[in-house]
Design a protein around this motif. Structure first.
Motif, PDB file in Angstrom:
ATOM      1  N   PRO A 179       0.813  -1.216   0.000  1.00 51.60           N
ATOM      2  CA  PRO A 179       0.000   0.000   0.000  1.00 51.60           C
ATOM      3  C   PRO A 179       0.846   1.266   0.000  1.00 51.60           C
ATOM      4  O   PRO A 179       1.968   1.290   0.509  1.00 51.60           O
ATOM      5  CB  PRO A 179      -0.814  -0.114   1.294  1.00 51.60           C
ATOM      6  N   HIS A 180       0.291   2.309  -0.585  1.00 53.70           N
ATOM      7  CA  HIS A 180       0.911   3.632  -0.601  1.00 53.70           C
ATOM      8  C   HIS A 180      -0.165   4.675  -0.349  1.00 53.70           C
ATOM      9  O   HIS A 180      -1.366   4.370  -0.389  1.00 53.70           O
ATOM     10  CB  HIS A 180       1.583   3.905  -1.953  1.00 53.70           C
ATOM     11  N   THR A 181       0.270   5.903  -0.116  1.00 56.17           N
ATOM     12  CA  THR A 181      -0.667   7.015   0.032  1.00 56.17           C
ATOM     13  C   THR A 181      -0.245   8.153  -0.877  1.00 56.17           C
ATOM     14  O   THR A 181       0.887   8.190  -1.382  1.00 56.17           O
ATOM     15  CB  THR A 181      -0.732   7.529   1.482  1.00 56.17           C
ATOM     16  N   VAL A 182      -1.164   9.090  -1.088  1.00 57.73           N
ATOM     17  CA  VAL A 182      -0.902  10.307  -1.853  1.00 57.73           C
ATOM     18  C   VAL A 182      -1.261  11.482  -0.945  1.00 57.73           C
ATOM     19  O   VAL A 182      -2.431  11.760  -0.699  1.00 57.73           O
ATOM     20  CB  VAL A 182      -1.733  10.358  -3.150  1.00 57.73           C
ATOM     21  N   ASP A 183      -0.242  12.147  -0.399  1.00 60.19           N
ATOM     22  CA  ASP A 183      -0.455  13.213   0.580  1.00 60.19           C
ATOM     23  C   ASP A 183       0.175  14.512   0.110  1.00 60.19           C
ATOM     24  O   ASP A 183       1.376  14.562  -0.182  1.00 60.19           O
ATOM     25  CB  ASP A 183       0.168  12.842   1.929  1.00 60.19           C
ATOM     26  N   SER A 184      -0.611  15.562   0.064  1.00 67.44           N
ATOM     27  CA  SER A 184      -0.086  16.885  -0.253  1.00 67.44           C
ATOM     28  C   SER A 184       0.804  17.362   0.889  1.00 67.44           C
ATOM     29  O   SER A 184       0.433  17.279   2.064  1.00 67.44           O
ATOM     30  CB  SER A 184      -1.246  17.865  -0.448  1.00 67.44           C
ATOM     31  N   THR A 185       1.968  17.890   0.552  1.00 67.12           N
ATOM     32  CA  THR A 185       2.835  18.453   1.593  1.00 67.12           C
ATOM     33  C   THR A 185       2.265  19.762   2.125  1.00 67.12           C
ATOM     34  O   THR A 185       2.696  20.241   3.178  1.00 67.12           O
ATOM     35  CB  THR A 185       4.251  18.707   1.054  1.00 67.12           C
ATOM     36  N   GLN A 186       1.287  20.336   1.407  1.00 69.36           N
ATOM     37  CA  GLN A 186       0.660  21.589   1.820  1.00 69.36           C
ATOM     38  C   GLN A 186      -0.680  21.360   2.513  1.00 69.36           C
ATOM     39  O   GLN A 186      -1.355  22.319   2.880  1.00 69.36           O
ATOM     40  CB  GLN A 186       0.445  22.484   0.578  1.00 69.36           C
ATOM     41  N   GLY A 187      -1.057  20.086   2.682  1.00 68.64           N
ATOM     42  CA  GLY A 187      -2.319  19.774   3.332  1.00 68.64           C
ATOM     43  C   GLY A 187      -3.535  19.949   2.436  1.00 68.64           C
ATOM     44  O   GLY A 187      -4.668  19.997   2.929  1.00 68.64           O
ATOM     45  N   PHE A 228      -6.911   6.877  -6.263  1.00 71.69           N
ATOM     46  CA  PHE A 228      -7.262   8.123  -5.581  1.00 71.69           C
ATOM     47  C   PHE A 228      -7.388   9.199  -6.640  1.00 71.69           C
ATOM     48  O   PHE A 228      -6.568   9.281  -7.564  1.00 71.69           O
ATOM     49  CB  PHE A 228      -6.175   8.499  -4.568  1.00 71.69           C
ATOM     50  N   GLU A 229      -8.417  10.034  -6.526  1.00 70.79           N
ATOM     51  CA  GLU A 229      -8.655  11.088  -7.512  1.00 70.79           C
ATOM     52  C   GLU A 229      -8.787  12.439  -6.816  1.00 70.79           C
ATOM     53  O   GLU A 229      -9.342  12.526  -5.713  1.00 70.79           O
ATOM     54  CB  GLU A 229      -9.929  10.801  -8.310  1.00 70.79           C
ATOM     55  N   PHE A 230      -8.265  13.460  -7.472  1.00 74.12           N
ATOM     56  CA  PHE A 230      -8.392  14.815  -6.944  1.00 74.12           C
ATOM     57  C   PHE A 230      -8.465  15.798  -8.112  1.00 74.12           C
ATOM     58  O   PHE A 230      -7.690  15.695  -9.064  1.00 74.12           O
ATOM     59  CB  PHE A 230      -7.210  15.176  -6.042  1.00 74.12           C
ATOM     60  N   ARG A 231      -9.408  16.742  -8.024  1.00 74.30           N
ATOM     61  CA  ARG A 231      -9.578  17.748  -9.080  1.00 74.30           C
ATOM     62  C   ARG A 231      -8.886  19.040  -8.669  1.00 74.30           C
ATOM     63  O   ARG A 231      -9.148  19.594  -7.595  1.00 74.30           O
ATOM     64  CB  ARG A 231     -11.061  18.013  -9.345  1.00 74.30           C
ATOM     65  N   PHE A 232      -8.004  19.531  -9.521  1.00 76.66           N
ATOM     66  CA  PHE A 232      -7.230  20.746  -9.258  1.00 76.66           C
ATOM     67  C   PHE A 232      -7.915  21.942  -9.926  1.00 76.66           C
ATOM     68  O   PHE A 232      -8.042  21.985 -11.157  1.00 76.66           O
ATOM     69  CB  PHE A 232      -5.799  20.586  -9.768  1.00 76.66           C
ATOM     70  N   THR A 233      -8.335  22.901  -9.137  1.00 74.95           N
ATOM     71  CA  THR A 233      -9.093  24.039  -9.662  1.00 74.95           C
ATOM     72  C   THR A 233      -8.297  25.328  -9.705  1.00 74.95           C
ATOM     73  O   THR A 233      -8.612  26.232 -10.489  1.00 74.95           O
ATOM     74  CB  THR A 233     -10.356  24.268  -8.815  1.00 74.95           C
ATOM     75  N   GLU A 234      -7.269  25.443  -8.868  1.00 70.77           N
ATOM     76  CA  GLU A 234      -6.508  26.687  -8.777  1.00 70.77           C
ATOM     77  C   GLU A 234      -5.100  26.501  -9.320  1.00 70.77           C
ATOM     78  O   GLU A 234      -4.457  25.470  -9.072  1.00 70.77           O
ATOM     79  CB  GLU A 234      -6.423  27.145  -7.320  1.00 70.77           C
ATOM     80  N   PRO A 235      -4.588  27.508 -10.073  1.00 71.44           N
ATOM     81  CA  PRO A 235      -3.203  27.432 -10.555  1.00 71.44           C
ATOM     82  C   PRO A 235      -2.218  27.361  -9.388  1.00 71.44           C
ATOM     83  O   PRO A 235      -2.479  27.858  -8.288  1.00 71.44           O
ATOM     84  CB  PRO A 235      -3.022  28.739 -11.342  1.00 71.44           C
ATOM     85  N   GLU A 252       1.634  25.094  -7.817  1.00 69.57           N
ATOM     86  CA  GLU A 252       2.367  23.831  -7.756  1.00 69.57           C
ATOM     87  C   GLU A 252       1.959  23.081  -6.501  1.00 69.57           C
ATOM     88  O   GLU A 252       1.901  23.647  -5.406  1.00 69.57           O
ATOM     89  CB  GLU A 252       3.872  24.071  -7.748  1.00 69.57           C
ATOM     90  N   TYR A 253       1.683  21.790  -6.649  1.00 77.83           N
ATOM     91  CA  TYR A 253       1.176  20.971  -5.562  1.00 77.83           C
ATOM     92  C   TYR A 253       2.096  19.750  -5.358  1.00 77.83           C
ATOM     93  O   TYR A 253       1.885  18.687  -5.946  1.00 77.83           O
ATOM     94  CB  TYR A 253      -0.245  20.496  -5.868  1.00 77.83           C
ATOM     95  N   PRO A 254       3.127  19.899  -4.541  1.00 76.78           N
ATOM     96  CA  PRO A 254       3.991  18.744  -4.253  1.00 76.78           C
ATOM     97  C   PRO A 254       3.277  17.747  -3.346  1.00 76.78           C
ATOM     98  O   PRO A 254       2.441  18.118  -2.517  1.00 76.78           O
ATOM     99  CB  PRO A 254       5.202  19.368  -3.559  1.00 76.78           C
ATOM    100  N   TYR A 255       3.614  16.470  -3.494  1.00 77.27           N
ATOM    101  CA  TYR A 255       2.991  15.435  -2.674  1.00 77.27           C
ATOM    102  C   TYR A 255       3.989  14.304  -2.443  1.00 77.27           C
ATOM    103  O   TYR A 255       5.061  14.248  -3.068  1.00 77.27           O
ATOM    104  CB  TYR A 255       1.717  14.901  -3.335  1.00 77.27           C
ATOM    105  N   GLY A 289       6.252  13.489  -5.647  1.00 79.03           N
ATOM    106  CA  GLY A 289       5.788  13.903  -6.967  1.00 79.03           C
ATOM    107  C   GLY A 289       5.275  15.322  -6.914  1.00 79.03           C
ATOM    108  O   GLY A 289       5.244  15.957  -5.848  1.00 79.03           O
ATOM    109  N   SER A 290       4.840  15.832  -8.058  1.00 76.50           N
ATOM    110  CA  SER A 290       4.365  17.213  -8.103  1.00 76.50           C
ATOM    111  C   SER A 290       3.351  17.375  -9.240  1.00 76.50           C
ATOM    112  O   SER A 290       3.532  16.815 -10.326  1.00 76.50           O
ATOM    113  CB  SER A 290       5.550  18.171  -8.313  1.00 76.50           C
TER     114      SER A 290
END
Length: 433
Positions: A384-392, A405-412, A414-417, A427-428
């Motif tokens: 198992p693995h997880t996908v966690d944003s470093t910015q919460g 896991f799915e996530f929709r990005f609405t705002e411009p 950079e999102y490191p995870y 990743g980013s």
């Protein structure tokens, strides 16, 4: 190709049997008089031992007490590397129960479960209830802390412990310290003990005589074995500085599912085999992870560790035993060739809005998308693995094989995870207008 690979495995196993190493010998911590630790070897550094063999009996007869380390049971795992981890754990318990001298206690160095499920812990408890030693000490692995910040683990196995589950105890003149280095892991980092635990450890060791034998045990190795795979602990150097004044220090770990040993000054480091499945030797495969070996060879690369301590002679013997004692286990002095011979891996590519989790990596590691794009992560590993944003910004549950896991990005932006279980996986996502 498969036949050639099998021939190589067979040859390496034969080499282990004919390597000139005296398997009746065992590792001793001796000639210690407060000035340092001298390790002597009988026929070379031993890696494996069947408990029924003569030297194991001899060591136990002369010891003031014996304890056994087991590790990485991964109850709930059912992939090809070992479809029945409960059965191999039971085999380990059977071997412990068959020892000619009953151990005083067991130590489990983490990853009791695969996904921190109540049913997995229940199964583990049921098997362990059949062990002859009734006192069992635990520390958690990252697989045990996946839900509720580890509360379920702590309720079952961490009563009367500090913080995330650390504690110490004394037994017949030896001071044991159970440490936790699998919580609050940082992206790109290794295992971590953290400031609070380090302060506690320093205080715990204060006032103890330098002649007190010390045993530290934790899940992730407290020495850096292979940082690219996260096999080490970022702040272990500070922890180890607190034991420098002691004359006999032993560090027991799990996590890497194979025997490795190192002597550094007065400190002896030792990692244990798993009771569930082997992993490749460092750098010999695309990534860490469950390694499939022929079914008839599986129990040769699983095992338990028997430790005998002789107070009068200040002697400690560490004996690793494969579950199948008919042949030697893999070598632990780096172990590369044997594990490499059995390991395999590959790579592949993805569409821009899909990230594949494979070989302990996010692929692609960085992608650019437009606002409103939904990104999907799919786990193709057997772990198992997880996908966690470093910015919460987002945080997945533990993803088992083929889960997404799915996530929709609405705002411009950079999102490191990263994966909170295996923080070297990063990743980013870059969202561009």
């Amino acid at each position: 190709m498969a036949d050639k690979k099998q021939d190589f495995i067979d040859q390496r196993l034969q080499d282990l049997n004919n390597d000139g190493v005296d398997r009746r010998g065992f590792l001793k911590c001796m000639a210690w008089a407060g000035t340092g630790l001298v390790w002597t070897l009988s026929g070379g550094v031993p890696v494996s031992r069947a408990f029924a063999q003569g030297a194991g009996e001899h060591a136990a007869k002369g010891a003031d007490f014996t304890f056994v380390q087991i590790s990485d049971s991964h109850i709930g795992f059912s992939k090809p590397a070992n479809p029945d981890v409960t059965a191999t754990l039971q085999t380990a318990i059977n071997k412990i129960n068959a020892m000619p001298h009953k151990p005083d206690f067991l130590i489990h160095t983490g990853d009791l479960s695969q996904l921190s499920k109540p049913s997995e812990f229940d199964t583990l408890d049921q098997v362990l209830r059949g062990a002859s030693p009734k006192q069992i000490y635990f520390v958690p692995g990252e697989h045990d802390m996946l839900t509720d910040n580890g509360e379920q683990y702590l309720q079952r196995y961490g009563k009367d412990t500090k913080g995330a589950g650390w504690y110490s105890f004394d037994h017949k003149g030896v001071h044991f310290v159970g440490l936790v280095n699998v919580v609050n892991l940082k992206a790109g980092g290794l295992g971590s003990l953290g400031h609070e635990q380090l302060e506690w450890l320093e205080d715990d060791l204060k006032g103890r005589s330098a002649s007190t034998p010390i045993v530290l045990f934790a899940h992730i190795p407290l020495w850096t074995i292979y940082p690219d795979w996260g096999w080490g602990t970022d702040d272990s150097e500070q922890a180890l500085s607190y034991v420098k004044r002691f004359g006999c220090v032993t560090v027991l770990n799990g996590h890497i599912h194979q025997v490795m040993q190192k002597i550094e000054g007065k400190v002896s480091f030792h990692t244990a085999m798993s009771t569930a499945f082997p992993q490749p030797a460092p750098g010999t495969a695309p990534s860490a992870g469950p390694m499939k070996v022929p079914a008839d060879q599986l129990q040769r690369v699983l095992g338990i560790t028997d430790v005998n301590y002789l107070v009068s002679g200040t002697s400690l013997a560490i004996i690793d035993s494969p579950l199948d004692s008919s042949s030697s286990a893999m070598s632990g002095n780096g172990g590369g060739t044997d594990m490499a011979a059995m390991a395999s891996g590959g790579a592949s590519t993805d569409s821009p809005t899909e990230v594949k989790i494979d070989n302990f990596a996010f692929t692609p590691g960085a992608i650019k998308v437009k606002p409103g794009t939904q990104v999907t992560w799919i786990n193709h590993d057997d772990i198992p693995h997880t996908v966690d944003s470093t910015q919460g910004k987002f945080k997945s549950a533990a993803l088992d094989t083929d889960q997404k896991f799915e996530f929709r990005f609405t705002e411009p932006g950079e999102y490191p995870y990263y994966c909170r279980m295996h923080p070297k996986m990063t990743g980013s996502i870059v969202v561009q207008s």
